[in-house]
Design an enzyme around this catalytic site. Structure first.
Site, short mmCIF file in Angstrom:
data_model
loop_
_atom_site.label_atom_id
_atom_site.label_comp_id
_atom_site.label_asym_id
_atom_site.label_seq_id
_atom_site.Cartn_x
_atom_site.Cartn_y
_atom_site.Cartn_z
N TYR A 1 -11.49 -62.43 -7.40
CA TYR A 1 -12.63 -62.24 -8.28
C TYR A 1 -13.41 -61.03 -7.78
O TYR A 1 -12.85 -60.14 -7.17
CB TYR A 1 -13.49 -63.52 -8.34
CG TYR A 1 -14.31 -63.59 -9.60
CD1 TYR A 1 -13.68 -63.60 -10.85
CD2 TYR A 1 -15.69 -63.60 -9.57
CE1 TYR A 1 -14.42 -63.63 -12.02
CE2 TYR A 1 -16.44 -63.63 -10.74
CZ TYR A 1 -15.79 -63.64 -11.96
OH TYR A 1 -16.51 -63.66 -13.12
N ARG B 1 -18.72 -56.37 -21.62
CA ARG B 1 -19.54 -56.06 -20.44
C ARG B 1 -18.91 -56.71 -19.22
O ARG B 1 -19.34 -57.75 -18.75
CB ARG B 1 -20.98 -56.58 -20.64
CG ARG B 1 -21.97 -56.02 -19.62
CD ARG B 1 -23.28 -56.76 -19.68
NE ARG B 1 -23.13 -58.17 -19.34
CZ ARG B 1 -23.08 -58.64 -18.09
NH1 ARG B 1 -23.15 -57.83 -17.06
NH2 ARG B 1 -22.95 -59.95 -17.88
N LYS C 1 -11.66 -66.31 -13.18
CA LYS C 1 -12.64 -67.39 -13.25
C LYS C 1 -11.96 -68.74 -13.17
O LYS C 1 -12.38 -69.64 -12.44
CB LYS C 1 -13.37 -67.27 -14.57
CG LYS C 1 -14.88 -67.37 -14.66
CD LYS C 1 -15.71 -67.01 -13.52
CE LYS C 1 -17.14 -66.81 -13.99
NZ LYS C 1 -17.98 -66.23 -12.96
N GLU D 1 -18.08 -65.63 -21.02
CA GLU D 1 -18.12 -64.77 -19.83
C GLU D 1 -18.14 -63.31 -20.24
O GLU D 1 -17.34 -62.86 -21.07
CB GLU D 1 -16.90 -65.04 -18.95
CG GLU D 1 -16.93 -64.35 -17.61
CD GLU D 1 -17.91 -64.96 -16.64
OE1 GLU D 1 -18.31 -64.27 -15.69
OE2 GLU D 1 -18.30 -66.12 -16.83
N ASP D 2 -19.05 -62.53 -19.68
CA ASP D 2 -19.12 -61.08 -19.81
C ASP D 2 -19.19 -60.60 -21.26
O ASP D 2 -18.52 -59.62 -21.65
CB ASP D 2 -17.93 -60.42 -19.09
CG ASP D 2 -18.12 -60.44 -17.58
OD1 ASP D 2 -19.22 -60.81 -17.13
OD2 ASP D 2 -17.18 -60.10 -16.85
N ASP E 1 -21.91 -68.28 -18.19
CA ASP E 1 -22.06 -68.18 -16.74
C ASP E 1 -22.92 -66.99 -16.33
O ASP E 1 -23.65 -67.06 -15.35
CB ASP E 1 -20.68 -68.08 -16.09
CG ASP E 1 -20.77 -68.12 -14.57
OD1 ASP E 1 -21.47 -69.00 -14.05
OD2 ASP E 1 -20.17 -67.25 -13.92
N ASP E 2 -22.85 -65.89 -17.09
CA ASP E 2 -23.65 -64.71 -16.74
C ASP E 2 -25.14 -65.01 -16.83
O ASP E 2 -25.94 -64.44 -16.08
CB ASP E 2 -23.32 -63.55 -17.68
CG ASP E 2 -21.84 -63.19 -17.61
OD1 ASP E 2 -21.34 -62.99 -16.51
OD2 ASP E 2 -21.20 -63.14 -18.68
N ASN F 1 -23.11 -56.09 -9.55
CA ASN F 1 -21.70 -56.00 -9.19
C ASN F 1 -21.10 -54.75 -9.83
O ASN F 1 -21.58 -54.30 -10.87
CB ASN F 1 -20.95 -57.24 -9.70
CG ASN F 1 -21.30 -58.48 -8.91
OD1 ASN F 1 -21.42 -58.43 -7.70
ND2 ASN F 1 -21.48 -59.60 -9.60
#
Length: 1491
Positions: free
Chosen positions: A1009, A1064, A1082, A1154-1155, A1177-1178, A1318
């Site tokens: 990850y 993203r 993930k 996610e993202d 999750d973000d 990140n």
């Protein structure tokens, strides 16, 4: 003494000054120690010794002649001494002020006043008293005891009004001219009259701001290290008093020091008791204020209630030393830790007071008894003090007090037995050990036959600990506790009943296990003594255990206790002479009844005089035997004992014989010098006895063992035994009753078969080094043996039953002796050794052919195969003292259910996943990563499953495979190459992939990850090998089409989907379909960190195009080459996917977003989170993990989150999610939403979010807008706001400049800085910069991992705020309990659990605000349990019925990285059901068959 008059009390409220002490040559001053650079000399008096002082000084501060049985020291500092408060406290303690009377008086120097700017106290009249209290004192049923009741008024009162009231005829002192003892006599004679009003506990101070000397607002002591003001502790309170307003007997909360200064008015009259007598005083007060049933007050800290009063006459009768003191204006009273005091005001006055602490206090505060029934009682978090001042104790202290072990119950881990005997060859190893040979009835009955006339109530082989513990809660047991009302009749009856039990001596009985009790109606004249005199001497003097002797029994004619003469007193009375024990001779009836043991909680038994410091008290002989700070006056017939006081007391016991250092230090200082909680009676005390086996298990760890009073221990079946010096006597708790029990013979370290080749240690070799020779296993046989503990602290589990030559069981059969019975064992050297029986066991015995006609008999362990020999040499040390697991706890491991419990076994069978033999065979099996084992397939599996010949003809264990993989992985040139190798492994062998990942989670998580997964996504087109997920494109935009795509997935049982649209990816922007690496990574963490099964997981990417021009021009790009679709068409695709996914896999399918881009992330979350089981999750995961780090940081800063101001750099979806979760946490701490939002400051690309930008702000940002000037300068924001925490989520590398970091450090002792962007290259600052610019004070966390930082000789381990702490546990709970949807509250609960999981060592030693990565899987289980409980409470879980054992249900469903057995075991049917159904009849020929 000059008597004060009424006029002296009210001299126009003028501030008083002192003339200062005179130190003429004839005043005796105690010299300081020559080896210390501190001058301890000062002037003081005990009230009886005159001090040469001026007449003015004498008039203002006349000496108080003591009226009690002890004295309070009065000190006269010079102005120079007066300037250093901390140093002067050390001086007065050096002179024993804390030992004299529990308080000390300090007279201020000449001319000093706390208010030099004021000439009078006229300004006091306008001061408001917040809640004046009306006092009523009531008499209780016992003469001389009183209870004070307070009635609080909610009407504020001006001090001027209070003064008029206090001086009125109704409330003023009717006898102002009384002196000395007449003052206290008159007070107690009229104590029930009147209802005075006390203006107590009003915040404020009348010191001038510039005063440095003894200023209570900033004393600068240890307590101020908390960096915060604790209301009622280190804040200053004012006390407006009138006549007879009373502060009853109490010690300060948390056993703190206190300082009280009288500004003006009438004196205060004080009573005090030194901490040396505190235990006895607490017990006395508990007896006096017991309830109607005689039970002690329920609250262990009931004296902290400040409502209980006793007269001095009762203290005198109980021989509890107490002192008195009068405090006049401009005088200080200092109270000491556990120093009890009470007092009353002699008329109107004003005082102020606060608490403080020194280094010595920490040893009191760390285990102070807390009041749990009064919400206003003070509770101080001692973590910071222990970490700073008691670093060597902090880990065991935290483990003991903050990590409950289910009341320390459970089953201890099996103890490894090794022989500490002569290495003589065991010539009897070949003796047959069939079950018949275990019978030794002839020997076992001999001891009972030697006791004619004795009877047993019932036969018990082991104590019934649970039943005995229940008996402890019965009324009789409670009434015998020394803190309950005295019942001398019951005590006499108890002694009488005990005296008929063998061996009759109340001391020796402790060494006869309670389940081996036998009685004789007639008390013999003599009986065997079970305790050698060397045990009483506590010296290395040896005593042969075989030479036991009988001794005369003495029974007290008053209390009925029976003892051996040599165990207590050494008396030899005439035959018809009535004998009285040491307690009952030469003492009054009151003294006899009140006498109780200082070292335990029970009455009854043999008491001897005990001297602890200056406290003369009593102790049980057996308690003194077990206490390692105690010595007897003589080893034969002791008549007294002496106890070394705890070091924190700074006291000595006069005339105390020396204690052998080896004996005292056998267990270390930890148990003897700290207060622990008795596992039986739950009372906290010093000198508790540790279980010797628990101590050995945790000896090299920071874990505290089971501890108990020895009198409590025997009552619940714990056994007391003898050992050689320096152990002497030991206690063994009930957790070890099964520690040697085996259900089957012990297995060898390696699997061996008949004919197998092994290496064996050659005992006949002349070499000084170990020599190993090859051998062949000829025979293998299981041996039934017994387990024994020897006096020299060793143990053996391979003793044959016939080696036991005698025992002292009351009953035994078939080799089953009674647990803890004394037995004598014949060893191989021909010597008979005394030992204690533990239980039966089994060992394997092997015959090894060593060649050259040599054979050896060997019991486990002792040999290994050629592969494991190099790694096992260290485990082949010669027999030595038993070695025990350093990780053993006093409770069973919850990871391993106790299958001996039928209910647990039934639940296990219901919850466990069932194994099914796969239908695939041959090459198809090897191409199935979930089934493939590679070369770990056994020969039988290879042949049965059709893969024989398809694999190399070699065999490897999974451990060997994992070693091979990780070794090769570490040889790769960069992290991307490691990612590719792991990706390939996952395609081939799923179990091995997760085995390697789980075994090396800290090393490999950055590979699978962030940050490496970002690099992999950028190069995905180049490294693509095999499909890892599903691709749903904008061209498949219908429910049916998407459903068909989902149906193409290789499994139907999908329970967790991670989906992204690639817009993203981390901080890298739009990567289109290259973003598939994110859901793949993930879900790998789902498996590795939460144990979710891989077959339940599905990665999905929505391909709606990309706006990344580089990708559109990339020849290797794997997605649609078109601009990203937005608007209604995009929304329809997402909506269709949600419907198709739940249609295919079920409504409870977890879908993690996610993202997604900022414009879609929040919008989609709000749209679907109430309808589907989904989360982002973000937003939610990041918010939770950041809040977890902030909550962990508050344990260091000692501030609630609601007390901090937080600045965010970045206002995207992640940052806004964090801010909103911080608001929810602050609201739970008591703030309104508006107040909470007011503590959040957000800075986006346009600068600080302010009210001037309202029109351009999104809905979620408006509530955070501030009425401040617009600015884009982050340093300016930090200077203006002065935040406690700075959080970066901007992806702007280096945004936190050194100036900003230094400004944070300037405003906060421990600034919080989280650089969360990140990957690492996008972080707002590096860990090294943060630590360097704050000189190590920063509490730092990042989004991607940083290397450890060493600064000023200290190692810092920066924490990674990784969502992996949160989402695996939340997902695990959601999947297993099939929840309907996931509310935000679950993430806040998970954040709190993560914060709680951070160890004190991580926080205080390494400044790491997150748990260790290797602990995440266990943390995920705990979070999943919390998720399940919450969802069932709120009707969100659809799994029904609810599992009876939530944790067991979760653990049984976790994915195992161990290879499965792929071939089901076969089993037989009954023979009759396996026969043919019916005989075949002979059919008649048809016509066609005829000729």
């Amino acid at each position: 003494m000059i008597s004060p008059t009424a006029e002296d009390y009210f001299l126009t409220n003028q501030p008083s000054t002192s003339s200062g002490p005179l130190v003429p040559e004839n005043v005796s001053v105690a010299p300081g120690p020559s080896d210390v650079g501190i001058d301890y000399r000062t002037t003081f008096t005990d009230g009886r010794t005159p001090v040469m002082i001026s007449s003015k000084h004498l008039k203002n501060h006349p000496l108080h002649v003591p009226t009690g049985t002890s004295e309070v020291l009065t000190f006269y500092p010079t102005m120079e001494e007066f300037k250093d408060f901390k140093q002067y406290i050390k001086k007065i303690e050096y002179h024993g002020a804390h030992l004299k009377g529990g308080v000390a008086k300090i007279v201020a120097p000449e001319g000093w006043t706390p208010r030099p700017s004021k000439s009078c106290f006229s300004d006091v009249k306008s001061y408001e008293i917040n809640q004046p209290v009306r006092e009523t004192i009531e008499i209780t049923e016992k003469p001389g005891t009183y209870f004070k009741r307070n009635e609080t008024s909610h009407r504020k009162m001006k001090a001027g009004e209070f003064e008029k009231l206090a001086k009125s005829a109704k409330f003023r002192n009717p006898k102002p001219n009384l002196t000395g003892i007449d003052i206290e006599k008159y007070y107690f004679e009229n104590i029930l009259e009147g209802t005075p009003i006390y203006g107590a506990d009003t915040e404020g101070s009348f010191y001038d701001e510039g005063i440095e000397e003894f200023n209570m607002n900033h004393l600068g002591t240890v307590l101020d290290d908390a960096n915060s003001k604790i209301k009622g502790v280190n804040t200053v309170y004012l006390y407006f008093g009138m006549y007879k307003t009373t502060f009853p007997w109490h010690a300060e909360d948390m056993d703190l020091y206190s300082i009280n200064f009288l500004h003006f008015g009438a004196p205060k009259y004080w009573f005090s008791i030194s901490s040396e007598h505190a235990d006895r005083f607490e017990r006395f007060m508990s007896q006096q204020f017991s309830d109607q049933d005689g039970k002690a007050p329920k609250c262990k800290a009931f004296l902290r209630h400040k409502t209980f009063i006793v007269t001095p006459e009762l203290l005198r009768a109980a021989k509890i030393p107490y002192a008195t003191m009068i405090q006049r204006p401009n005088e200080f009273i200092i109270t000491f830790p556990r120093g009890y005091h009470m007092g009353f005001n002699l008329d109107y006055n004003l005082a102020e007071s606060t608490n403080f602490a020194t280094d010595r206090w920490i040893d009191y505060g760390k285990d102070a008894v807390l009041c749990e029934c009064n919400k206003s009682s003070v509770k101080i978090d001692m973590h910071c003090f222990m970490s700073q001042y008691r670093q060597h104790e902090v880990i065991p202290w935290v483990d003991y007090w903050y990590c409950p072990k289910d009341d320390k119950k459970g089953v201890a881990k099996k103890r490894k037995a090794q022989e500490n005997r002569s290495p003589a060859k065991r010539s009897r190893l070949g003796v047959s050990s069939c079950s018949d040979s275990l019978e030794s009835v002839a020997e076992v009955s001999s001891f009972m036959r030697s006791l004619p006339g004795y009877t047993m109530d019932r036969v018990e082989f082991r104590p019934d600990y649970d039943e005995l513990l229940k008996l402890q809660n019965k009324k009789v047991s409670f009434e015998l506790r020394s803190n309950n009302r005295v019942n001398f009749f019951l005590e006499r009856r108890y002694n009488e009943l005990r005296s008929v039990e063998w061996p009759h001596c109340s001391v020796c009985q402790y060494f006869q296990p309670i389940h081996m009790t036998t009685r004789n109606a007639e008390l013999p004249v003599m009986s065997r003594r079970l305790i050698p005199s060397s045990v009483f001497s506590k010296t290395p003097e040896l005593t042969d255990p075989e030479k036991e002797e009988t001794d005369r029994l003495l029974t007290c004619s008053n209390c009925n206790v029976t003892v051996h003469s040599k165990c207590c007193s050494g008396d030899h009375p005439n035959e018809n002479e009535q004998w009285r024990c040491l307690r009952c001779r030469n003492h009054t009836d009151v003294e006899i009844r009140l006498a109780s043991c200082q070292l335990c909680q029970y009455r009854g038994g043999a008491l001897i005089p005990c001297q602890i410091g200056k406290d003369s008290t009593w102790a049980h002989v057996e308690c003194a035997l077990f206490n390692r700070r105690t010595v007897f006056d003589r080893p034969i017939g002791p008549t007294a004992c002496f106890v070394e006081p705890s070091p924190r007391q700074h006291s000595i016991t006069a005339s105390m014989p020396n204690i052998d250092e080896e004996y005292r230090n056998e267990y270390g200082d930890l148990y003897e010098h700290s207060r622990w909680n008795c596992v039986v009676c739950k009372r906290i005390g010093e000198g508790l006895v540790p279980c010797v086996h628990c101590h050995e298990e945790v000896e090299n760890t920071a874990i505290a063992p089971i501890v108990a009073h020895v009198t409590c221990a025997r009552r619940v079946g714990f056994v007391c035994e003898l050992r050689d010096f320096p152990r002497g006597v030991v206690m063994i708790c009930g957790n070890h009753k099964d520690s040697f029990r085996e259900s089957k013979p012990e297995t060898p370290v390696v699997k061996v078969n008949i004919g197998g080749q092994v290496f064996y240690e050659d005992k006949q070799s002349a070499s000084d080094r170990k020599v190993y020779v090859p051998g062949t296993i000829i025979t293998a046989e299981s041996k039934n043996t017994v387990v024994v503990d020897f006096w020299d602290n060793s143990c053996s589990r391979d003793v044959l039953a016939e080696d036991i030559k005698s025992c002292e069981c009351l009953h035994c059969e078939n080799g089953a002796h009674q647990y803890g019975s004394r037995v004598n064992v014949l060893w191989d050297d021909g010597t008979v050794y005394a030992c204690y029986f533990r239980g039966k066991s089994h060992v394997m015995e092997y015959t090894i052919d060593l060649g050259n006609d040599r054979q050896s008999l060997q019991r486990l362990p002792g040999f290994f195969n050629h592969q494991q020999l190099p790694n096992m040499l260290s485990r082949l040390s010669p027999a030595s003292i038993r070695r025990l697991s350093s990780t053993a706890k006093c409770c069973s491991d919850k990871n391993e259910p106790d299958f001996s419990d039928p209910k647990t076994l039934a639940l296990h069978k219901m919850y466990r996943p069932e194994r099914i033999t796969p239908s695939k065979r041959g090459i198809d099996l090897l191409k199935s990563p979930g089934l493939n084992k590679g070369m770990a397939f056994s020969l039988h599996e290879r042949q049965y499953l059709g893969v024989h010949g398809l694999l190399p003809p070699a065999f490897m264990t999974e451990e060997q495979q994992a070693y091979r993989i990780i070794t090769k992985l570490r040889q790769q040139p960069d992290n991307l190459a490691k990612y590719i190798q792991l990706d390939s492994l996952q395609d081939r062998n799923e179990k091995l992939y997760y085995r390697v990942l789980c075994d090396n989670v800290k090393e490999l998580m950055p590979i699978v990850y962030t940050p490496t997964v970002g690099q992999a996504c950028q190069h995905f087109g180049f490294i693509y090998r095999n499909p890892k997920g599903l691709y749903v494109t904008i061209n498949d935009n219908s429910i049916s089409k998407i459903y068909q795509i989902l149906a193409n997935w290789h499994t139907e049982d999908v329970r967790a989907i991670v989906i992204t649209d690639g817009e993203r990816i981390l901080g890298l922007g739009d990567l289109g379909t290259y973003g598939i690496g994110i859901p793949v990574g993930k879900l790998s963490l789902y498996v590795a960190l939460a144990g979710i099964r891989p077959e339940w997981c599905l990665p999905v990417i929505l391909d709606v195009g990309t706006d990344n021009t580089e990708l559109l021009n990339d020849p290797f790009y794997t997605g649609l080459r078109r601009k990203r679709v937005r608007g209604p068409e995009y929304d329809t695709l997402v909506d269709n996917f949600m419907k198709a996914a739940t249609k295919r896999f079920g409504r409870d399918t977890l879908i993690q977003f996610e993202d997604f881009g900022n414009q879609n992330a929040y919008r989609l979350l709000d749209r679907y989170k109430g309808e589907y089981c989904m989360f982002n999750d973000d937003i939610q995961g990041t918010a939770a993990v950041v809040v977890a780090g902030l909550l962990a940081s508050t344990r260091v800063t000692k501030k609630k989150l609601s007390q901090e101001k937080i600045v965010f750099l970045g206002a995207g979806g992640a940052a806004t999610g964090v801010a909103e979760m911080c608001v929810r946490q602050m609201m739970d701490e008591g703030l309104t939403e508006e107040e909470a939002c007011g503590r959040i400051y957000m800075v986006d690309i346009e600068g600080l979010i302010t009210t001037s930008r309202i029109k351009s702000l999104g809905e979620r940002h408006v509530k955070f807008a501030k009425d401040l000037p617009d600015t884009k300068n982050l340093l300016e924001v930090v200077r203006t706001v002065k935040p406690g925490a700075l959080i970066g989520a901007s992806t702007v590398a280096g945004a936190f400049t050194e100036d900003i970091i230094k400004e944070m450090a300037k405003n906060n002792p421990r600034p919080i800085i989280f650089a969360l962007s990140n990957p690492t290259s996008k972080a707002e600052c590096t860990a090294e910069t943060a630590y360097r610019c704050t000189n190590g004070a920063v509490l730092f966390a990042s989004g991607s991992p940083f290397e450890n930082v060493e600064l000023n000789g200290k190692l810092f381990k920066p924490g990674q705020g990784n969502n992996a702490y949160i989402f695996p546990g939340v997902a695990l709970g959601a999947v297993l309990f099939a929840v309907k949807n996931i509310p935000d509250k679950l993430f806040l609960l998970a954040a709190r659990m993560v914060a709680e999981a951070v160890s004190e060592k991580s926080l205080n030693t390494y400044s790491r605000v997150y748990p260790r990565l290797k602990d995440i899987r266990e943390l995920s289980v705990k979070i999943a349990v919390e998720v399940g409980e919450y969802c069932y409470r709120h009707d969100l879980a659809t799994l029904h019925p609810k599992p009876e054992d939530m944790e067991m249900f979760i653990r049984q469903n976790l994915y195992s990285v161990e290879y499965d057995e792929l071939i089901n075991k076969t089993y037989e049917w009954p023979a009759k059901d396996s026969k043919h159904g019916f005989p075949v009849p002979v059919l008649r020929r048809t016509s066609m068959d005829e000729e």
